[in-house]
Enzyme design. Structure first.
Site, mmCIF file in Angstrom:
data_model
loop_
_atom_site.group_PDB
_atom_site.id
_atom_site.type_symbol
_atom_site.label_atom_id
_atom_site.label_comp_id
_atom_site.label_asym_id
_atom_site.label_seq_id
_atom_site.Cartn_x
_atom_site.Cartn_y
_atom_site.Cartn_z
ATOM 1 N N ASP A 9 0.880 -1.164 0.000
ATOM 2 C CA ASP A 9 0.000 0.000 0.000
ATOM 3 C C ASP A 9 0.918 1.215 0.000
ATOM 4 O O ASP A 9 1.747 1.382 0.903
ATOM 5 C CB ASP A 9 -0.875 -0.046 1.255
ATOM 6 C CG ASP A 9 -1.779 1.169 1.385
ATOM 7 O OD1 ASP A 9 -1.576 2.165 0.668
ATOM 8 O OD2 ASP A 9 -2.683 1.125 2.232
ATOM 9 N N ASP A 33 -5.709 8.436 -4.816
ATOM 10 C CA ASP A 33 -5.849 9.825 -4.356
ATOM 11 C C ASP A 33 -6.558 9.872 -3.001
ATOM 12 O O ASP A 33 -6.088 10.516 -2.052
ATOM 13 C CB ASP A 33 -6.631 10.618 -5.399
ATOM 14 C CG ASP A 33 -6.657 12.109 -5.095
ATOM 15 O OD1 ASP A 33 -5.611 12.644 -4.679
ATOM 16 O OD2 ASP A 33 -7.711 12.734 -5.274
#
Length: 350
Positions: A9, A33
């Site tokens: 991640d 985002d």
């Protein structure tokens, strides 16, 4: 390691700069985002983003990283996919180029990229992967930089969808097993010359019709000529054999240190330690990286490994793939490392 592909991640990755696939407008988008805003702190990051205003596709802007394990967030707006004839490829290339140039300008020693534009903008993952690897590789070869670049993928579908690359890997790591089955079940020799070379080198005496399981592989993978050189190196001081052999190759092949450490995916500092003798026992992944970076033949690669008291293991997936690449004249270390990533093997370099 200057360039590394990792599965993670991106909000958990530690780097001086984290690249965000931003929305053109100063709003919180979705996907990467949104995740970056949440990890950094939505209120603080959005306030900074509003100061910047609209960002054109292919352009970048910089904000503090706030709650991320980074100094900066480089926001870049990727192209929306419309079939590939609307300038999408050039826009995506600019996203990587401008982000890397800005990171260098900011003095960053490390930067982490997601696979830009492959989420809500639907850029095909296989093409996006190729662009990312090419732009990162070009930057690292061009610039005199110690920057470490990580391409962070959250799932492996980008690599699985890269069909040519994936099928190459499947072929590379399975060719030996195919030969063994052909010999064992049908007595049919493999016609590919390069695979015959590989097979005869590591499994001598295995003729058509012979039971592959009855033949013990060579315990020593070196050729007789190489073996004599290894004995010679054993008589030298063990702490200089690798360094001396590496320097000898550089001189014989008229290679510059800069070209070698960059094409081997080795940092300038680590390569310098190898040449000065500070690294007496290098890691195998670094030595294999040098074999690729210097475009060594199989025999030359074996000799370099022997100088570090190492050898190819024909049953190890990583070693098999490197051997195959050498035999087939494939010396693009970034592509090889992508293959190794797919095979869940350690990447080359350090």
């Amino acid at each position: 390691m200057p360039f590394q592909i990792i599965r993670n991640d991106i909000t958990k990755v530690k780097a001086d700069a984290i690249v965000n696939t931003a929305n053109p407008e100063p709003v919180i988008g979705s996907g990467t985002d949104s995740a970056i805003y949440k990890a950094a702190g939505e209120k603080e990051l959005l306030a900074e983003r509003k100061k910047i205003g609209r960002i054109a596709r292919g352009d970048i802007a910089v904000t503090p990283a706030f709650g991320l394990k980074a100094k900066y967030i480089i926001h870049t707006v990727g192209p929306a996919w419309h079939g590939g004839d609307k300038g999408e490829f050039d826009i995506l290339k600019n996203c990587y180029r401008k982000s890397l140039d800005k990171a260098a300008e900011l003095g960053c020693k490390s930067i982490a990229f997601p696979l830009i534009a492959t989420g809500v903008y639907h850029f095909p993952k296989s093409e996006a992967l190729t662009i990312a690897m090419n732009e990162i590789s070009t930057f690292l070869m061009r610039e005199d930089t110690e920057m470490n670049v990580k391409l962070v993928v959250f799932d492996d579908s980008a690599f699985r969808l890269s069909r040519n690359l994936f099928f190459q890997v499947e072929s590379y790591i399975d060719d030996l097993e195919v030969i063994r089955v052909h010999h064992k079940e049908y007595g049919i020799p493999e016609n590919d010359f390069r695979m015959e070379t590989f097979h005869s080198h590591y499994f001598p005496g295995l003729l058509p019709g012979t039971d592959a399981n009855s033949i013990e592989p060579k315990k020593k993978t070196l050729t007789e000529k190489t073996f004599d050189k290894e004995l010679y190196m054993k008589d030298k001081k063990e702490d200089t054999a690798f360094r001396d052999h590496l320097m000898k190759l550089l001189v014989e092949k008229n290679l510059s240190s800069t070209a070698v450490y960059k094409s081997s995916n080795i940092t300038k500092g680590n390569f310098s330690k190898m040449l000065t003798g500070d690294t007496k026992h290098p890691q195998k992944k670094a030595v294999l990286g040098l074999c690729i970076g210097m475009k060594l033949s199989l025999e030359e690669a074996e000799e370099l490994l022997a100088s570090a008291d190492m050898a190819f293991n024909p049953y190890n997936k990583r070693d098999k793939l490197v051997i195959q690449c050498i035999l087939q004249g494939q010396y693009d270390i970034d592509e090889i490392n992508a293959m190794l990533y797919i095979c869940k093997q350690p990447q080359l370099g350090n």
